[in-house]
Design a protein around this motif. Structure first.
Motif, PDB file in Angstrom:
ATOM      1  N   PRO A   1       0.817  -1.219   0.000  1.00 39.63           N
ATOM      2  CA  PRO A   1       0.000   0.000   0.000  1.00 39.63           C
ATOM      3  C   PRO A   1       0.852   1.271   0.000  1.00 39.63           C
ATOM      4  O   PRO A   1       1.836   1.379   0.734  1.00 39.63           O
ATOM      5  CB  PRO A   1      -0.797  -0.119   1.298  1.00 39.63           C
ATOM      6  CG  PRO A   1      -0.941  -1.592   1.502  1.00 39.63           C
ATOM      7  CD  PRO A   1       0.378  -2.163   1.043  1.00 39.63           C
ATOM      8  N   GLY A   2       0.464   2.211  -0.848  1.00 37.35           N
ATOM      9  CA  GLY A   2       1.146   3.498  -0.920  1.00 37.35           C
ATOM     10  C   GLY A   2       2.199   3.609  -1.987  1.00 37.35           C
ATOM     11  O   GLY A   2       2.565   4.719  -2.398  1.00 37.35           O
TER      12      GLY A   2
ATOM     13  N   ASP B   1       0.445  -2.552   6.392  1.00 35.39           N
ATOM     14  CA  ASP B   1       1.836  -2.261   6.046  1.00 35.39           C
ATOM     15  C   ASP B   1       2.789  -3.402   6.392  1.00 35.39           C
ATOM     16  O   ASP B   1       4.002  -3.280   6.199  1.00 35.39           O
ATOM     17  CB  ASP B   1       2.306  -0.984   6.760  1.00 35.39           C
ATOM     18  CG  ASP B   1       1.630   0.258   6.210  1.00 35.39           C
ATOM     19  OD1 ASP B   1       1.359   0.286   4.997  1.00 35.39           O
ATOM     20  OD2 ASP B   1       1.360   1.182   6.993  1.00 35.39           O
ATOM     21  N   HIS B   2       2.256  -4.493   6.891  1.00 32.88           N
ATOM     22  CA  HIS B   2       3.113  -5.599   7.320  1.00 32.88           C
ATOM     23  C   HIS B   2       3.626  -6.364   6.096  1.00 32.88           C
ATOM     24  O   HIS B   2       2.841  -6.822   5.273  1.00 32.88           O
ATOM     25  CB  HIS B   2       2.322  -6.548   8.214  1.00 32.88           C
ATOM     26  CG  HIS B   2       3.148  -7.641   8.820  1.00 32.88           C
ATOM     27  ND1 HIS B   2       4.097  -7.412   9.790  1.00 32.88           N
ATOM     28  CD2 HIS B   2       3.180  -8.977   8.584  1.00 32.88           C
ATOM     29  CE1 HIS B   2       4.665  -8.553  10.138  1.00 32.88           C
ATOM     30  NE2 HIS B   2       4.128  -9.522   9.406  1.00 32.88           N
TER      31      HIS B   2
ATOM     32  N   VAL C   1     -10.763   0.014 -14.783  1.00 32.48           N
ATOM     33  CA  VAL C   1     -10.960  -0.801 -13.586  1.00 32.48           C
ATOM     34  C   VAL C   1      -9.576  -1.025 -12.970  1.00 32.48           C
ATOM     35  O   VAL C   1      -8.702  -1.611 -13.600  1.00 32.48           O
ATOM     36  CB  VAL C   1     -11.632  -2.149 -13.930  1.00 32.48           C
ATOM     37  CG1 VAL C   1     -11.643  -3.068 -12.717  1.00 32.48           C
ATOM     38  CG2 VAL C   1     -13.040  -1.922 -14.455  1.00 32.48           C
ATOM     39  N   TYR C   2      -9.413  -0.551 -11.762  1.00 32.44           N
ATOM     40  CA  TYR C   2      -8.104  -0.557 -11.090  1.00 32.44           C
ATOM     41  C   TYR C   2      -8.159  -1.582  -9.962  1.00 32.44           C
ATOM     42  O   TYR C   2      -8.995  -1.492  -9.057  1.00 32.44           O
ATOM     43  CB  TYR C   2      -7.840   0.841 -10.532  1.00 32.44           C
ATOM     44  CG  TYR C   2      -6.470   1.123  -9.970  1.00 32.44           C
ATOM     45  CD1 TYR C   2      -5.973   0.443  -8.864  1.00 32.44           C
ATOM     46  CD2 TYR C   2      -5.672   2.133 -10.517  1.00 32.44           C
ATOM     47  CE1 TYR C   2      -4.721   0.728  -8.341  1.00 32.44           C
ATOM     48  CE2 TYR C   2      -4.414   2.432 -10.000  1.00 32.44           C
ATOM     49  CZ  TYR C   2      -3.950   1.729  -8.908  1.00 32.44           C
ATOM     50  OH  TYR C   2      -2.716   2.022  -8.377  1.00 32.44           O
ATOM     51  N   CYS C   3      -7.264  -2.562  -9.990  1.00 27.45           N
ATOM     52  CA  CYS C   3      -7.237  -3.620  -8.981  1.00 27.45           C
ATOM     53  C   CYS C   3      -5.902  -3.632  -8.257  1.00 27.45           C
ATOM     54  O   CYS C   3      -4.852  -3.822  -8.876  1.00 27.45           O
ATOM     55  CB  CYS C   3      -7.486  -4.981  -9.626  1.00 27.45           C
ATOM     56  SG  CYS C   3      -7.466  -6.370  -8.465  1.00 27.45           S
ATOM     57  N   SER C   4      -5.937  -3.417  -6.938  1.00 26.73           N
ATOM     58  CA  SER C   4      -4.743  -3.523  -6.101  1.00 26.73           C
ATOM     59  C   SER C   4      -4.759  -4.859  -5.381  1.00 26.73           C
ATOM     60  O   SER C   4      -5.755  -5.214  -4.746  1.00 26.73           O
ATOM     61  CB  SER C   4      -4.719  -2.393  -5.058  1.00 26.73           C
ATOM     62  OG  SER C   4      -4.551  -1.133  -5.655  1.00 26.73           O
TER      63      SER C   4
ATOM     64  N   GLN D   1      -5.467  -2.448   1.673  1.00 30.47           N
ATOM     65  CA  GLN D   1      -5.015  -1.064   1.710  1.00 30.47           C
ATOM     66  C   GLN D   1      -5.299  -0.384   3.044  1.00 30.47           C
ATOM     67  O   GLN D   1      -4.873   0.749   3.262  1.00 30.47           O
ATOM     68  CB  GLN D   1      -5.698  -0.279   0.585  1.00 30.47           C
ATOM     69  CG  GLN D   1      -5.482  -0.871  -0.796  1.00 30.47           C
ATOM     70  CD  GLN D   1      -4.024  -0.919  -1.211  1.00 30.47           C
ATOM     71  OE1 GLN D   1      -3.360   0.115  -1.232  1.00 30.47           O
ATOM     72  NE2 GLN D   1      -3.526  -2.108  -1.546  1.00 30.47           N
ATOM     73  N   SER D   2      -6.005  -1.033   3.937  1.00 35.30           N
ATOM     74  CA  SER D   2      -6.300  -0.472   5.250  1.00 35.30           C
ATOM     75  C   SER D   2      -6.238  -1.581   6.288  1.00 35.30           C
ATOM     76  O   SER D   2      -6.154  -2.758   5.952  1.00 35.30           O
ATOM     77  CB  SER D   2      -7.686   0.179   5.256  1.00 35.30           C
ATOM     78  OG  SER D   2      -8.696  -0.782   4.997  1.00 35.30           O
TER      79      SER D   2
END
Length: 366
Positions: free
Chosen positions: A96-97, A132-133, A117-120, A126-127
């Motif tokens: 994320p980020g 962040d691990h 269409v955006y896929c992360s 993301q939360s």
């Protein structure tokens, strides 16, 4: 042509979940542009190799084209922005980020192309506290509770959790991501607008545990071993060691299967135990079956039970599985371009699938 012919995908992912998602789209005719750093996707270096390519990489990236971009440079970012303008789908697999810092977070990409269409894809989303691990598949399995029941035959009293045989969290995220992207594309046909999808390996794996986790979902006790899952401790849902050290499984708890096998073995008196609650009540039946299966080889048992109408299976290694008549008859291993590929599970009637070539690093211009 494929069901996704005309769909253009920008793929910035590496390793497994994202490449698996976009490969399945490429298998159905989508144009997939794999964006790689100058050094390439690290999976290119993962052996074993066939015909000069990593077998792992080939089975996740066939049918794509490769574009090398340095996204830390102005030229690289300008080239990616141009590709985004003509794309339908954008897939990224960074922590994320990262994409926002590079100038290609969701809002920036949507500003360039509102229909995209955006896929992360990430380990934990993301939360959330774990977002962040740093983690790959096994750590996600561990934190999701999945690994706690991936143990040896003696359960926690024996060797405890073991390294998983397959990357379940990676695969779960790839399949979940594909479903989400296709749903978003259908939604776009109605709204005219793109969408953002936050796919976490952790989130994708948890639904797989609904049956195994049982009471723990409602705040009750958790199983601590495969033998304690909801079907654990069942004689006719268990693994048995044969005389040659190989294994066989009984994989169906319907009473008819117990009746067929135990009658053939001359022990109809044990049928009632197969109807008892899984666990200690079935322990005598499990003990009998362990002793019985230990008297013959795996192949001998396979021959013995072939005509008994019993839900059973020999435990095959991958080489045995891939060489089976069933795999051959369904065309699940395909040789093309000098390489062997696993065919897609999704194939449509009237369509002939052939694997696309594996991209060389930077084989296409941006």
């Amino acid at each position: 042509m494929g069901k996704l012919s005309g769909i253009r995908v920008i793929d910035l992912s590496q390793f497994l979940p994202g490449p698996m998602l976009t490969m399945m789209m490429a298998d159905q005719g989508a144009t997939v542009i794999k964006i790689e750093p100058p050094a390439g996707d690290p999976a290119r270096e993962q052996g074993p190799f066939e015909a000069g390519h990593s077998i792992w990489f080939a089975n996740l990236n066939r049918g794509k084209s490769s574009v090398v971009l340095d996204l830390k440079s102005d030229a690289g970012r300008d080239a990616l922005a141009e590709l985004v303008r003509g794309a339908d789908v954008f897939v990224e697999g960074f922590r994320p980020g990262v994409m926002a810092r590079l100038g290609f977070g969701w809002q920036a990409v949507q500003a360039i192309n509102p229909r995209i269409v955006y896929c992360s894809l990430s380990a934990f989303g993301q939360s959330g506290a774990l977002s962040d691990h740093p983690a790959h598949d096994m750590a996600v399995q561990a934190l999701a509770g999945f690994l706690s029941v991936n143990d040896g035959p003696e359960g926690k009293g024996g060797i405890g959790p073991v390294v998983p045989g397959v990357p379940a969290a990676d695969v779960a995220a790839g399949l979940t991501g594909l479903s989400a992207v296709l749903m978003a594309l259908i939604g776009r046909e109605r709204s005219g607008q793109g969408d953002y999808i936050d796919i976490a390996m952790f989130d994708s794996l948890l639904p797989w545990c609904a049956h195994t986790a049982g009471a723990a979902i409602a705040g009750g006790p958790a199983p601590t071993s495969a033998s304690q899952r909801s079907l654990g401790g069942a004689a006719f849902y268990n693994v048995y060691t044969c005389a040659d050290g190989r294994h066989i499984v009984l994989g169906g708890r319907e009473i008819k299967f117990a009746r067929h096998l135990l009658t053939a073995l001359g022990r109809p008196d044990l049928i009632a135990l197969a109807q008892a609650e899984a666990g200690p009540a079935q322990a005598p039946l499990i003990a009998y079956l362990r002793e019985t299966f230990a008297t013959r080889s795996r192949d001998a048992w396979e021959s013995y039970m072939a005509d008994l109408d019993v839900a059973f299976a020999p435990v095959l290694d991958f080489a045995e599985a891939f060489a089976s008549d069933h795999v051959a008859q369904r065309g699940l291993i395909v040789e093309a371009h000098g390489r062997h590929q696993i065919a897609p599970a999704i194939r449509f009637a009237g369509e002939t699938w052939t694997p696309g070539p594996v991209p060389e690093l930077g084989d296409s211009m941006p």
